[in-house]
Motif scaffolding. Structure first.
Motif, PDB file in Angstrom:
ATOM      1  N   SER A 128       0.757  -1.260   0.256  1.00 41.42           N
ATOM      2  CA  SER A 128      -0.093  -0.099  -0.052  1.00 41.42           C
ATOM      3  C   SER A 128       0.837   1.209   0.017  1.00 41.42           C
ATOM      4  O   SER A 128       0.301   2.327  -0.286  1.00 41.42           O
ATOM      5  N   GLY A 129       1.945   1.009   0.257  1.00 42.80           N
ATOM      6  CA  GLY A 129       2.929   2.244   0.230  1.00 42.80           C
ATOM      7  C   GLY A 129       3.069   3.176   1.262  1.00 42.80           C
ATOM      8  O   GLY A 129       3.434   4.453   1.253  1.00 42.80           O
ATOM      9  N   ILE A 130       2.172   2.853   2.573  1.00 40.36           N
ATOM     10  CA  ILE A 130       1.819   3.897   3.379  1.00 40.36           C
ATOM     11  C   ILE A 130       3.245   4.124   4.272  1.00 40.36           C
ATOM     12  O   ILE A 130       3.385   5.290   4.786  1.00 40.36           O
ATOM     13  N   TYR A 131       4.364   3.231   4.023  1.00 43.31           N
ATOM     14  CA  TYR A 131       5.665   3.614   4.948  1.00 43.31           C
ATOM     15  C   TYR A 131       6.307   4.936   4.183  1.00 43.31           C
ATOM     16  O   TYR A 131       7.430   5.077   4.700  1.00 43.31           O
ATOM     17  N   LYS A 132       5.879   5.186   2.957  1.00 45.94           N
ATOM     18  CA  LYS A 132       6.475   6.237   2.294  1.00 45.94           C
ATOM     19  C   LYS A 132       5.618   7.483   2.121  1.00 45.94           C
ATOM     20  O   LYS A 132       5.952   8.131   1.085  1.00 45.94           O
TER      21      LYS A 132
END
Lengths: 648, 648
Positions: free
Chosen positions: B375-379
Motif C-alpha cells: 500500500s506504500g503507506i511507509y513512504k
C-alpha cells in the motif's frame, strides 16, 4: 533361462581369512572391495599398473593372457585381480607388496618427530594473527516480558549489539529453529557462535547458539586431503592450540592410485558419487577417532577447513573433474563457496560449514596455495622457490610482489610407480642405502627394520646417489660393465643391480633396480629440474637468484637433501637456503581456522599466483632433455656435486 | 493376544462414496484424513468446536456423551467425528455445513473481478521500482585454450565483469557442479542468473547458469500463506508481468482452523513436521497447476517470495511456534534468512531460494508488513489507518515518519466462528440481506444463489446493519419484544431471529441468528474499534486525524463499507478516505519479487513498525467496553450513523 543374481561362489582372502560369497563370473578386485579387503590398484582396475597381484592358492579364475605378469609369475600362481573372474570357490593370498601398511603413515624418523603441521601458534599470536573467524560470545539477555516481547532473534541481536557492538548480522537459517529453546534453558543466558570471515564483504554471520556459557569449549577441524593420505587436525579455538591429529589412507585409493585414474573412475556410472563418499567416509572415520581420543563431543566443532589438490577438491564437492584431464585442462571451479558440511555427508553438526582453500589451476591446487599461505612467502621480500614433490611436482617461485607456479608431470617414480620394486614409504621399504665403491656391496635399512619388500622414493634417491658416488652408475644412468660383482647383471632390458638377494627379502625374490627403473627416475627428476629453470627463466631470473628453497610434503620431509642435490633433483644452492615445512597443506588449512585474515585473503593469494603450462612454455623441452643426466648435462648448475664426483 | 494392526472395518464417506479400511477403534476424523475426505475441524480434533459433525447412516460408532451436540441432533444421528471410534463397518454422511467448497475461494462478485493482487506493474516501472533482484545476463565467453585455461568459474566471472561490470560476486555452491557442462553445450555462450538483493550488504550472488541465451524466460513465484487459503502468483520477470494466480485451502486446515489450534497441534509428537509438510504440499500443488496451465517448466523459476502471518511463517520453516501462544508472546524469529526452497520440501529447482517478509510480533506478521509495503503507506506523508480483519484483526497507523501496529483478538466471529450458523464465504452462504422494517421479513442472496447453508462474515455485518436500521434490533444488541412476527422468537439463551425457515435451507433446519450470536459479533467489532482508538490515542492523535483508511484482506474486499460503519466496525469517517487493496499480503510478496529495493528494505519497514500489546496498553479495556454497543456508546464517534438511525 535368466542367470539371476545367485551368490554361489566362495572367495577366501588370505592372510586375512575373510570369505565372501559372490556371483559366478564376478571380478576378483570387486569381490575384494565388497569384502573390505584392500588390494593395491593404482590404475583403478584398468589392468595397466600391475599392482593388484594376488596369488591363487585354490580353485579356478578366468584370466586373460595379456596381463603384465611374467611367465614365471604366472606359473607360480600370480594373477592380476582386476583382470580375473571367479569361476569356482577359490582361496587367494594377497602378497606383501600388494598390502597397504597403515602404521607407517605417521612414522617418526631419526628420532625427530615429523610434525604434520609445524604451526607456531605462539608466533601467530605475537603477530596479532591469532584471530579465528569463528568466535563464541557469552550473553546475559534480559528475559522477555509483556512490555518487551520482541522475537527471540531480535533479543539476541540486541544483546550482541549492546554487549559486543555487533550489528547487521546475517544468520544461519537453522539457528531460528534452536533459538527459543536455547534461550529459555538457562534463563536467557546464552553463548552465540559467530563467523567473522568477511569473504566478499559479507557481514558477520550468526552460526549457532548454546544455553549458558560455553565459550571455553570451541573446536575446529583442519583437513589435508591428499591423493593418498587424509590428515585431520583438531584445533582448540578457545585456547588457540592444536589438540591433536590423525591420518588414514584416502578411501578413494581403492578406485585408483593417482588423480588421473580417479578422474577416469569418476566418469563411470555413479563413479563421482562413489569417490565423493569414499573421501567423506575417510574424513568421518579419522575425525571420529580423534574426537574419541580427546573425549570431545562433535557438537563443539564450529567449522572445518580443507586444503587439497584440484582434483581432490572437485571430488570432495562432487564437481565433475572431467576437464582437468582433457586439454586445455580447465577445472570447473578453483574456489568453492562455504557449504554446509552435512550436505556433503560429513558427520558434523548441521551448522558447520566447510571452507576450502582455492586452487590456481588443474594441477596447482589448494594444497599448494595452503602451503604458500603457511610458509608466508606471499608476504616476504625474499625470492623463494617452493617445491612439493609427488606424482605431480608443484613449483612456486616469487615473493610478496608476484608469484609464478607450475606443475611438472614428474610421473609416479618418486612414489614407487613405474619402478619394478618401487613402493610407498611403508613397513619394509628400503630407505637408507650406501654402496661400497670397491665391492659394490650395499648396506641398507628398511622402515621398521624388517625384511625388504621394495624401495620407497627417498630410498631410490639415496640408492641412486650412492651408486653414482660409488662410480657404479655412470652419469648417463647406465651401470658400469667392468665391475667384478654378481650384484650387477644383465636383464631383459639392460643391466640391473641386485640390492637384496631372494633369501633376504619379504617376497622371496631378488630385489633389483634396473637401468629401466633408473631411466624413469631420471625422467622424473629432469621434469622437476626443468620446471624450476623454466619458471625462473620465464620471469627473467636465474637459479642463483633464489634466496630460499622450501620443501613441502611428506616426501620433502624424508628426503636426504645432499643426495637429492647429487642426482640433480634439487638445485645445487647453498644448503642453508633450504627449509623443510612438512605438510604445508595441512598447515595452511590450520592457519585458515586460526586466522580470519588468512581465511579472508586465501583467494587473493591464489589469484596472485600466475599459472604456467610448462608444455606451452618455450624452452621447457630443451631444459628437460638437458636434465636427463646425473646430475645434469650443464655442470655449472651443480658446482659442488661436480667437484665432489671428480674428487671421488 | 496382541491386537496387531488389522484393517478390518470399512468406513464409507457420503456424499463422496469413498470407502477406506481401518483398524477397530480408529478415530473417525483420522479415518477421514486418511481417506482424503475433508471434514471441517476448527479445533484440530480437540472436540471443542463442534464443526466436524457427521451423520451416522449405518453401523456403530463409539462416542462419548459430553459432546457439543444437542439431544435432538444426537437422536438424528449427528456425531462429532473427532470424538468417535469406529466399531463396525459404517456409512457416514458429511452434512453440507461440514464440507469445504473450493470453488468460491476465487469468486467474483457484483461483476467486479476481485484481483488478488492489484499491483500496478506499469506504475512500478514508471517509478523506476521495477528492478527485480533476480536477473539473467547473457554472455559470449571466449572458449578455453591452452594459453587461457582458467577455471570455468573464473571465466564466467571475467565475462560478467567485462560485459556487465559485475565484480566480487558470491555464488551458489551448486552452480559449481553445473558450470563445466553448461559452458560447453553452446560453445561458451551462457545465461547467468544473478541475485542482486543487497540484504545485509551481501554482494551480488551467482545463482544459476544455462547454456545459450535464455534471458527471455525467467519466472518467479509470490505466495501468500493465509491460515485458511494459500495464494500463488506466477510472475514473468523478463517481461515484468503477472502471468496468473491460483489458490487452494491451506492443507493445514485438517489440523485446526485457526493459528492457536495449529500451534497446539504443532506441540504433538511430529505435529510441527506434519503442519510444515501440509502447507508445503499445498504450495506445490497450486504451483504445479499454475505451471501446467501456463505451460511453463519449473526450471525457469529463479526464486520465491512469501508473506504470511507469524505463525504460518514459523510453520513454513518448521520453527517451533510454541511461545507465540504463551505470554509474553515472543516469536522465535521475526525474520528468516533466505533458505533453499528444496530444503523445505518445495518442488522447485535446487538453486531456488525462498525469501519471506519479516514479521513484527507474534500477531502482526509478514502478511501485514507485506500489505504495508504494497500500500506504500511507509513512504507516504498521509496519516493512514491500515486494517486487516480476520480472526485476529491487525491494525497499523502511521506514515513515512512512524508506524504503530497492534493485533486485536477479535475472535473468529467474522469468519463464522462462535456463530451458530456462521460459515466461511462459500457456496450457500448468505451474503446480502435486507429486512423490511415494517414486517421484519428478510430478503437475502447467497453465494452462488443456492439454498442457504449459513451466513458468512460480510453477511452477518449486512444482517446486523439491516436489523439495526429496521429497528428490529436495539443498540444494545437485543431484539425488540414488541414486534408481531414469528421471525423473532425465544430461544434457550434469549431471543433469536429466523432468517430462513427449515424448508428453505440446505440443512433442512431453521437458519437463525441469536442474541448470543450478536453478542459475539459485538465483541469482535468492539475489539477492533477499541484497537483503532487505543492505537491512535497512544500516539497522541484523534480518530478524525486519519486521512486515509486502507482495508485489506479477502474479507475487507467483500465488506459493505456503509453497513460496517453502521454497526461500528469501521470508523465513521468521510467515505472517500476509504480504500480497498484486496490481498495486500500477496501484493507485497509480488512487489518483493519485482523490486530489489523493496526486497532490501522490507525488514527496515518491519523494524519501523512499533508493536503495541493492547492488553498491556492503558485505556484499551475501557474503550472495549464503551464499544459494546451498536454502533457505540459515544455517539460523537459515529455522527452520520447516529443521524441516520434517528431519522429512520
Amino acid at each position: 533361462m535368466p542367470s539371476g543374481s545367485i551368490l554361489n561362489k566362495k572367495v577366501t582372502f588370505q592372510p586375512y581369512d575373510i570369505t565372501v560369497e559372490v556371483e559366478d563370473g564376478e571380478n576378483l578386485l570387486k569381490a575384494a572391495l565388497n569384502a573390505g579387503v584392500h588390494i593395491n590398484a593404482s590404475c583403478g582396475g584398468e589392468g595397466v599398473c600391475g599392482k593388484c597381484r594376488i596369488l591363487l592358492e585354490e580353485g579356478t579364475l578366468e584370466c586373460p593372457d595379456n596381463t603384465l605378469l611374467s611367465q614365471d609369475d604366472w606359473n607360480l600362481g600370480y594373477r592380476q585381480a582386476c583382470q580375473c573372474r571367479v569361476r569356482s570357490d577359490i582361496v587367494v593370498r594377497i602378497p606383501p607388496e600388494s598390502l597397504l601398511d597403515k602404521k607407517t603413515i605417521t612414522r617418526r624418523r631419526s628420532g625427530i618427530s615429523l610434525r604434520p603441521s609445524p604451526i607456531n601458534v605462539a608466533g601467530l599470536k605475537e603477530e596479532g594473527l591469532y584471530n579465528p573467524a569463528f568466535q563464541k560470545k557469552f550473553l546475559k539477555l534480559p528475559p522477555a516480558t509483556l512490555t518487551d516481547n520482541v522475537c527471540d532473534l531480535s533479543r539476541l541481536e540486541q544483546g550482541l549489539n549492546k554487549q559486543y557492538g555487533l550489528k547487521n548480522l546475517t544468520l544461519d537459517f537453522l539457528l531460528t529453529r534452536k533459538l527459543a529453546k536455547a534461550m529459555r534453558q538457562d534463563d536467557f543466558q546464552v553463548t552465540a557462535t559467530l563467523d567473522f570471515a568477511q569473504r566478499r564483504s559479507r557481514n558477520p554471520r550468526l552460526v549457532d547458539i548454546d544455553p549458558g556459557d560455553t565459550t571455553g569449549r570451541h573446536y575446529a577441524l583442519a583437513v589435508d586431503i591428499g591423493t593418498t593420505t587424509v590428515w585431520v587436525q583438531l584445533l582448540d579455538l578457545a585456547k588457540g592450540e592444536i589438540v591433536g591429529h590423525a591420518a588414514d589412507y584416502n578411501g578413494q585409493l581403492s578406485y585408483g592410485d593417482d588423480v588421473i585414474s580417479r578422474i577416469l573412475y569418476s566418469q563411470k556410472e555413479g563413479g563421482l558419487e562413489t569417490l565423493q563418499k569414499a573421501v567423506v567416509n575417510t574424513i568421518n572415520k579419522v575425525t571420529q577417532g580423534l574426537l574419541k581420543q580427546h573425549k570431545l563431543p562433535v557438537e563443539e566443532i564450529s567449522h572445518i577447513t580443507v586444503a587439497a589438490n584440484t582434483t581432490m577438491t572437485h571430488l570432495l564437492y562432487a564437481i565433475d573433474p572431467k576437464n582437468i584431464r582433457l586439454a586445455p585442462y580447465t577445472p570447473a571451479a578453483c574456489h568453492v563457496p562455504p557449504v554446509r558440511a552435512s550436505h556433503l555427508g560429513l558427520d558434523l553438526p548441521k551448522h558447520v560449514f566447510i571452507y576450502s582453500v582455492s586452487s590456481v589451476s588443474s594441477y596447482v591446487g589448494g594444497d599448494i596455495v595452503a602451503g604458500v599461505l603457511a610458509s608466508g612467502i606471499y608476504k616476504e621480500s625474499k625470492l623463494t622457490l617452493y617445491i612439493d614433490i609427488g606424482t605431480n611436482g608443484e613449483i612456486v617461485v616469487g615473493n610478496q610482489e608476484w608469484l609464478a607456479c607450475a606443475a611438472c608431470s614428474a610421473g609416479p617414480a618418486f612414489e614407487g610407480g613405474g619402478i619394478r620394486y618401487g613402493m610407498r614409504a611403508a613397513r619394509g621399504a628400503v630407505e637408507d642405502v650406501s654402496v661400497n665403491p670397491q665391492t659394490g656391496e650395499p648396506m641398507f635399512m628398511t622402515i621398521d627394520r624388517v625384511k625388504p619388500k621394495g624401495i620407497c622414493g627417498s630410498g631410490l634417491i639415496n640408492l641412486l646417489a650412492a651408486l653414482l658416488e660409488g662410480n657404479i652408475l655412470g652419469p648417463n644412468g647406465r651401470f658400469r660393465d667392468d665391475l667384478d660383482t654378481p650384484r650387477i647383471r644383465a636383464s631383459e632390458t639392460g643391466r640391473e643391480y641386485v640390492l637384496a638377494w631372494a633369501d633376504e627379502t619379504a617376497s622371496g625374490e631378488d630385489l633389483v633396480v634396473s637401468e629401466e627403473d633408473i631411466e624413469n627416475l631420471m625422467r622424473a627428476k629432469a621434469a622437476m629440474f626443468a620446471g624450476y629453470l623454466t619458471l625462473i627463466d620465464s620471469v627473467g631470473l636465474k637459479l642463483q637468484d633464489i634466496e630460499q628453497v622450501i620443501l613441502a610434503g611428506a616426501f620433502g620431509s624424508f628426503i636426504n637433501l645432499e643426495n637429492a642435490i647429487t642426482i640433480g633433483l634439487m638445485p645445487d644452492l647453498p644448503r642453508e637456503r633450504f627449509h623443510f615445512v612438512g605438510n604445508g597443506s595441512l598447515s595452511g588449512a590450520t592457519l585458515l581456522a586460526f586466522s580470519r585474515e588468512l581465511l579472508e585473503e586465501e583467494r587473493r593469494v591464489a589469484d596472485m599466483m600466475t599459472n604456467f603450462e610448462l608444455s606451452e612454455t618455450p624452452g621447457f623441452m630443451d631444459q628437460y632433455i638437458a636434465a636427463l643426466f646425473l646430475p645434469h648435462t650443464q655442470e655449472d648448475y651443480f658446482p659442488t656435486v661436480t667437484e665432489r664426483l671428480r674428487a671421488g
